[in-house]
Design a protein around this motif. Structure first.
Motif, PDB file in Angstrom:
ATOM      1  N   PRO A 189       0.876  -1.144   0.244  1.00 30.37           N
ATOM      2  CA  PRO A 189       0.065  -0.170  -0.169  1.00 30.37           C
ATOM      3  C   PRO A 189       0.746   1.231   0.175  1.00 30.37           C
ATOM      4  O   PRO A 189       1.877   1.329   0.895  1.00 30.37           O
ATOM      5  CB  PRO A 189      -0.795  -0.021   1.367  1.00 30.37           C
ATOM      6  N   ARG A 190       0.654   2.311  -0.973  1.00 27.73           N
ATOM      7  CA  ARG A 190       1.528   3.434  -1.023  1.00 27.73           C
ATOM      8  C   ARG A 190       0.686   4.816  -1.183  1.00 27.73           C
ATOM      9  O   ARG A 190       1.527   5.743  -1.358  1.00 27.73           O
ATOM     10  CB  ARG A 190       2.263   3.130  -1.892  1.00 27.73           C
ATOM     11  N   SER A 191      -0.585   4.871  -1.064  1.00 25.15           N
ATOM     12  CA  SER A 191      -1.262   6.061  -1.366  1.00 25.15           C
ATOM     13  C   SER A 191      -1.343   6.750   0.105  1.00 25.15           C
ATOM     14  O   SER A 191      -2.022   6.196   0.906  1.00 25.15           O
ATOM     15  CB  SER A 191      -2.692   5.669  -1.782  1.00 25.15           C
ATOM     16  N   TYR A 192      -0.631   7.846   0.393  1.00 30.83           N
ATOM     17  CA  TYR A 192      -0.627   8.487   1.361  1.00 30.83           C
ATOM     18  C   TYR A 192      -2.018   8.976   1.763  1.00 30.83           C
ATOM     19  O   TYR A 192      -2.667   9.613   1.166  1.00 30.83           O
ATOM     20  CB  TYR A 192       0.391   9.574   1.414  1.00 30.83           C
ATOM     21  N   GLY A 193      -2.281   8.629   3.048  1.00 29.67           N
ATOM     22  CA  GLY A 193      -3.520   9.056   3.861  1.00 29.67           C
ATOM     23  C   GLY A 193      -4.799   8.203   3.306  1.00 29.67           C
ATOM     24  O   GLY A 193      -5.896   8.481   3.670  1.00 29.67           O
ATOM     25  N   VAL A 194      -4.445   7.117   2.382  1.00 31.63           N
ATOM     26  CA  VAL A 194      -5.605   6.246   1.697  1.00 31.63           C
ATOM     27  C   VAL A 194      -5.457   4.835   2.408  1.00 31.63           C
ATOM     28  O   VAL A 194      -6.197   4.385   2.975  1.00 31.63           O
ATOM     29  CB  VAL A 194      -5.637   6.464   0.281  1.00 31.63           C
ATOM     30  N   ASP A 195      -4.297   4.266   1.995  1.00 28.04           N
ATOM     31  CA  ASP A 195      -4.095   3.069   2.562  1.00 28.04           C
ATOM     32  C   ASP A 195      -2.705   2.991   3.179  1.00 28.04           C
ATOM     33  O   ASP A 195      -2.172   1.895   3.573  1.00 28.04           O
ATOM     34  CB  ASP A 195      -4.098   1.961   1.505  1.00 28.04           C
ATOM     35  N   ASP A 196      -1.933   4.342   3.137  1.00 32.15           N
ATOM     36  CA  ASP A 196      -0.478   4.252   3.695  1.00 32.15           C
ATOM     37  C   ASP A 196      -0.721   5.387   4.688  1.00 32.15           C
ATOM     38  O   ASP A 196      -0.589   6.679   4.308  1.00 32.15           O
ATOM     39  CB  ASP A 196       0.428   4.563   2.585  1.00 32.15           C
ATOM     40  N   PHE A 197      -0.265   5.045   6.137  1.00 36.17           N
ATOM     41  CA  PHE A 197      -0.782   6.028   6.850  1.00 36.17           C
ATOM     42  C   PHE A 197       0.597   6.484   7.923  1.00 36.17           C
ATOM     43  O   PHE A 197       1.153   5.437   8.413  1.00 36.17           O
ATOM     44  CB  PHE A 197      -1.721   5.622   7.948  1.00 36.17           C
ATOM     45  N   PRO A 198       0.857   7.652   8.142  1.00 27.77           N
ATOM     46  CA  PRO A 198       2.008   7.829   9.206  1.00 27.77           C
ATOM     47  C   PRO A 198       1.238   7.731  10.719  1.00 27.77           C
ATOM     48  O   PRO A 198       0.153   8.106  10.789  1.00 27.77           O
ATOM     49  CB  PRO A 198       2.118   9.384   8.743  1.00 27.77           C
ATOM     50  N   ILE A 199       1.936   7.171  11.460  1.00 26.52           N
ATOM     51  CA  ILE A 199       1.436   6.692  12.794  1.00 26.52           C
ATOM     52  C   ILE A 199       2.754   7.178  13.755  1.00 26.52           C
ATOM     53  O   ILE A 199       3.478   6.329  14.184  1.00 26.52           O
ATOM     54  CB  ILE A 199       1.094   5.207  12.858  1.00 26.52           C
ATOM     55  N   LEU A 200       2.544   8.592  14.078  1.00 23.12           N
ATOM     56  CA  LEU A 200       3.712   8.929  15.330  1.00 23.12           C
ATOM     57  C   LEU A 200       3.094   9.021  16.507  1.00 23.12           C
ATOM     58  O   LEU A 200       1.916   9.851  16.902  1.00 23.12           O
ATOM     59  CB  LEU A 200       4.052  10.584  14.876  1.00 23.12           C
ATOM     60  N   VAL A 201       3.570   8.198  17.362  1.00 26.01           N
ATOM     61  CA  VAL A 201       2.804   7.818  18.614  1.00 26.01           C
ATOM     62  C   VAL A 201       3.714   8.356  19.693  1.00 26.01           C
ATOM     63  O   VAL A 201       5.194   8.407  19.793  1.00 26.01           O
ATOM     64  CB  VAL A 201       2.854   6.344  19.002  1.00 26.01           C
ATOM     65  N   GLN A 202       3.121   9.238  20.468  1.00 23.30           N
ATOM     66  CA  GLN A 202       3.792   9.937  21.679  1.00 23.30           C
ATOM     67  C   GLN A 202       2.830   9.852  22.862  1.00 23.30           C
ATOM     68  O   GLN A 202       1.593  10.101  22.734  1.00 23.30           O
ATOM     69  CB  GLN A 202       4.048  11.497  21.362  1.00 23.30           C
ATOM     70  N   ASP A 203       3.544   9.634  24.156  1.00 24.83           N
ATOM     71  CA  ASP A 203       2.826   9.832  25.165  1.00 24.83           C
ATOM     72  C   ASP A 203       3.028  10.917  25.831  1.00 24.83           C
ATOM     73  O   ASP A 203       4.164  11.651  25.753  1.00 24.83           O
ATOM     74  CB  ASP A 203       3.218   8.583  26.246  1.00 24.83           C
ATOM     75  N   GLY A 222      12.800   9.280  32.358  1.00 20.70           N
ATOM     76  CA  GLY A 222      12.335  10.515  31.479  1.00 20.70           C
ATOM     77  C   GLY A 222      10.667  10.279  31.885  1.00 20.70           C
ATOM     78  O   GLY A 222      10.405   9.329  32.589  1.00 20.70           O
ATOM     79  N   ILE A 223       9.884  11.435  31.126  1.00 22.94           N
ATOM     80  CA  ILE A 223       8.551  11.455  31.287  1.00 22.94           C
ATOM     81  C   ILE A 223       7.838  10.087  30.749  1.00 22.94           C
ATOM     82  O   ILE A 223       8.001   9.844  29.516  1.00 22.94           O
ATOM     83  CB  ILE A 223       8.077  12.842  30.696  1.00 22.94           C
ATOM     84  N   LEU A 224       6.724   9.655  31.420  1.00 27.03           N
ATOM     85  CA  LEU A 224       5.972   8.365  31.252  1.00 27.03           C
ATOM     86  C   LEU A 224       4.538   9.065  31.292  1.00 27.03           C
ATOM     87  O   LEU A 224       4.028   9.138  32.212  1.00 27.03           O
ATOM     88  CB  LEU A 224       6.316   7.227  31.767  1.00 27.03           C
ATOM     89  N   GLY A 225       3.983   9.496  30.183  1.00 26.42           N
ATOM     90  CA  GLY A 225       2.474  10.011  30.119  1.00 26.42           C
ATOM     91  C   GLY A 225       1.454   9.004  30.059  1.00 26.42           C
ATOM     92  O   GLY A 225       1.653   7.713  29.809  1.00 26.42           O
ATOM     93  N   ASP A 226       0.428   9.428  30.876  1.00 25.42           N
ATOM     94  CA  ASP A 226      -1.014   8.389  30.747  1.00 25.42           C
ATOM     95  C   ASP A 226      -1.761   8.834  29.644  1.00 25.42           C
ATOM     96  O   ASP A 226      -3.013   8.178  29.492  1.00 25.42           O
ATOM     97  CB  ASP A 226      -1.610   8.524  32.058  1.00 25.42           C
ATOM     98  N   THR A 227      -1.489   9.707  28.770  1.00 29.91           N
ATOM     99  CA  THR A 227      -2.158  10.100  27.518  1.00 29.91           C
ATOM    100  C   THR A 227      -1.384   9.802  26.328  1.00 29.91           C
ATOM    101  O   THR A 227      -0.343  10.348  26.130  1.00 29.91           O
ATOM    102  CB  THR A 227      -2.631  11.351  27.640  1.00 29.91           C
ATOM    103  N   VAL A 228      -1.956   8.855  25.322  1.00 29.62           N
ATOM    104  CA  VAL A 228      -1.225   8.456  24.129  1.00 29.62           C
ATOM    105  C   VAL A 228      -1.874   9.503  22.865  1.00 29.62           C
ATOM    106  O   VAL A 228      -2.951   9.401  22.879  1.00 29.62           O
ATOM    107  CB  VAL A 228      -1.342   7.068  23.888  1.00 29.62           C
ATOM    108  N   LEU A 229      -1.024  10.321  22.309  1.00 26.09           N
ATOM    109  CA  LEU A 229      -1.418  11.007  21.126  1.00 26.09           C
ATOM    110  C   LEU A 229      -0.785  10.147  19.868  1.00 26.09           C
ATOM    111  O   LEU A 229       0.072   9.974  19.966  1.00 26.09           O
ATOM    112  CB  LEU A 229      -1.126  12.162  21.015  1.00 26.09           C
ATOM    113  N   VAL A 230      -1.564  10.114  18.972  1.00 29.11           N
ATOM    114  CA  VAL A 230      -1.343   9.604  17.473  1.00 29.11           C
ATOM    115  C   VAL A 230      -1.444  10.831  16.488  1.00 29.11           C
ATOM    116  O   VAL A 230      -2.463  11.145  16.357  1.00 29.11           O
ATOM    117  CB  VAL A 230      -2.137   8.272  16.867  1.00 29.11           C
TER     118      VAL A 230
END
Length: 512
Positions: A189-203, A222-230
């Motif tokens: 899959p290679r269509s950005y935002g259609v079947d190919d997605f960036p998933i930047l995970v941060q707490d 270091g910091i370990l947060g209880d809220t995960v943002l993608v």
């Protein structure tokens, strides 16, 4: 006499109360150290897909991007908006995309009131363009690195790298993805935002509606947060419209190690790691990623279904203060009622790394311990390793204390030869630039220094748990031509020389 006795009694009382209070704090900290959000997240926001950065191509074929570091406010699910930083926006940045062989230029402007940098994590490029602590961008100033993209297709990212301030700048939101393409035709899959997605995970941790970037007394990692943002989205869901989706996972957290799996324990194919496609897909139901590491996975989707990408405890240990026991909901994956067909994942993907049979020009011993390497704490004027252009080297890297550490090297990709005393697992069979090292374990890495010799401009190697990096768990190396002398390293004017680590003269020797 009575006065003395009263004074003594008062002192004893204060000491007892202090000890009792500290003991109570320890008990409270331990009881509240574990985080478990499984089943507690309302996945009620569509996943934000960072826009592809606009670019221009001049008459000479140079593709130019524009980035501006700026402050703002962002809805991170706290009711009121949260003060944040970002590139071209209030939080995070756009996805840069270029093709192997292209000449690129990125005009970076700093609109913050603090000096920062922009490092191209995973990119093979000259040291002077790397964006480490030797390339500061002062408030109101601009920097325009330029280079030719010359590496396989891969998922990279960019983030600040100011000396001693990296953790704060990344935590506030300065990060984005950089996708490299090449002409290798692989049916993924290679269509950005259609079947190919960036998933930047941060707490993230919050104090009310503000980001809380303080470290707890026992949070040495270091910091370990209880809220995960993608991609900056709290409680995100992704609706898939195809039979398979490609998720480009980036661990953009400051300290947290994730063990990604789906709530229904479905298997998925790992198709790429830091440096690009693996030799062949690896089917698994869980994947360990430490800060800075990337992986691409292809997941099968069924019509109308829902499943949750989660993180289970990353280690077998029970240290609550390093996230050993944490369980996190990350992202809900939803299948649309009708799905378009997707290609089957190929059985082979890319050539395997080829360094195992190279003649080794040098073997380096590097240990990670607390807040320093075996060369000492980070010193911007000290060159720890001189690598020679054209040589292949072995770096034996040891995590010599009981803490969580990983290892990242700038510019070059490495092949993992041995991992924790044995051959590397299949998910480490491709090119890497960041690797998790368990406490008291070692890895054998092999890398080839092909170009970009510059004896005056250093690259970094360091632990990518950002608090450790800021505390001094980082070193420098230069790539020099055979026989070339290495002189003094220029230190930018903004660096506080008085804050540099004081190390014995014996540690100031260069390793050549």
């Amino acid at each position: 006499m009575r006065t003395a006795l009263k004074l003594f009694a008062a002192v004893v009382t204060v000491v007892v109360l202090a000890i009792g209070g500290f003991a109570a704090y320890i008990a409270w900290s331990f009881a509240n150290a574990s985080i478990d959000t499984i089943g507690e997240v309302d996945f009620d926001r569509p996943l934000t897909i960072p826009p592809l950065a606009k670019s221009t191509v001049d008459a000479h074929g140079v593709r130019t991007f524009e980035l501006a570091m700026q402050a703002g406010e962002t809805d991170l699910g706290r009711g009121a908006k949260t003060p944040t930083w970002g590139f071209n926006s209030s939080f995070l940045g756009p996805t840069l995309r270029a093709t192997r062989g292209e000449q690129v230029r990125v005009n970076v402007t700093n609109r913050l009131d603090e000096t920062s940098t922009v490092h191209w994590h995973g990119m093979h490029l000259p040291a002077a363009m790397d964006g480490g602590p030797h390339q500061p961008i002062n408030p109101g100033a601009s920097w325009s690195p330029h280079w030719q993209v010359d590496q396989p297709a891969a998922t990279l990212w960019y983030h600040p790298h100011p000396h001693g301030e990296t953790a704060k700048h990344v935590y506030r939101g300065l990060a984005g993805m950089f996708i490299v393409d090449d002409d290798r035709d692989v049916a993924l899959p290679r269509s950005y935002g259609v079947d190919d997605f960036p998933i930047l995970v941060q707490d993230k941790a919050f104090d009310g509606d503000k980001l809380d970037d303080t470290n707890g007394l026992f949070q040495s990692a270091g910091i370990l947060g209880d809220t995960v943002l993608v991609n900056g989205t709290p409680g995100p869901f992704l609706e898939a419209t195809t039979e398979r989706v490609r998720l480009r996972l980036v661990n953009g957290s400051n300290a947290r190690v994730y063990r990604f799996h789906f709530g229904d324990n479905r298997a998925y194919a790992v198709v790429a790691s830091d440096g690009g496609l693996l030799p062949k897909p690896v089917e698994t139901s869980e994947l360990l990623l430490s800060p800075g590491e990337r992986a691409e996975i292809v997941v099968d989707v069924r019509p109308g279904e829902r499943t949750v990408l989660q993180s289970t405890p990353p280690y077998a240990g029970t240290n609550r203060f390093t996230g050993d026991t944490d369980r996190l909901d990350v992202l809900e994956l939803r299948g649309a009622a009708t799905l378009r067909p997707s290609p089957v994942v190929p059985a082979t993907l890319a050539p395997a790394p080829d360094l195992a049979d190279d003649l080794v020009g040098a073997t380096r011993q590097i240990s990670l311990n607390g807040s320093s390497t075996n060369f000492g704490k980070m010193d911007l004027e000290r060159v720890d390793i001189v690598s020679r252009m054209g040589a292949t080297e072995v770096w034996d890297v040891t995590n010599s204390d009981g803490q969580v550490h990983n290892f990242h090297i700038h510019d070059v990709l490495f092949q993992v030869i041995r991992y924790a005393g044995g051959p590397p697992p299949a998910v480490l069979a491709g090119w890497k630039d960041t690797i998790l090292i368990a406490p008291n374990e070692s890895v054998e890495l092999r890398m080839r220094f092909t170009d970009f010799a510059d004896a005056k401009s250093p690259y970094m190697f360091h632990c990518h748990l950002l608090r450790h990096e800021d505390q001094g768990l980082m070193g420098q190396f230069v790539v020099a031509r055979p026989g070339e002398d290495v002189g003094a390293i220029h230190v930018p004017d903004h660096v506080d020389h008085a804050a540099k680590a004081q190390i014995p003269d014996s540690h100031r020797q260069r390793s050549d």
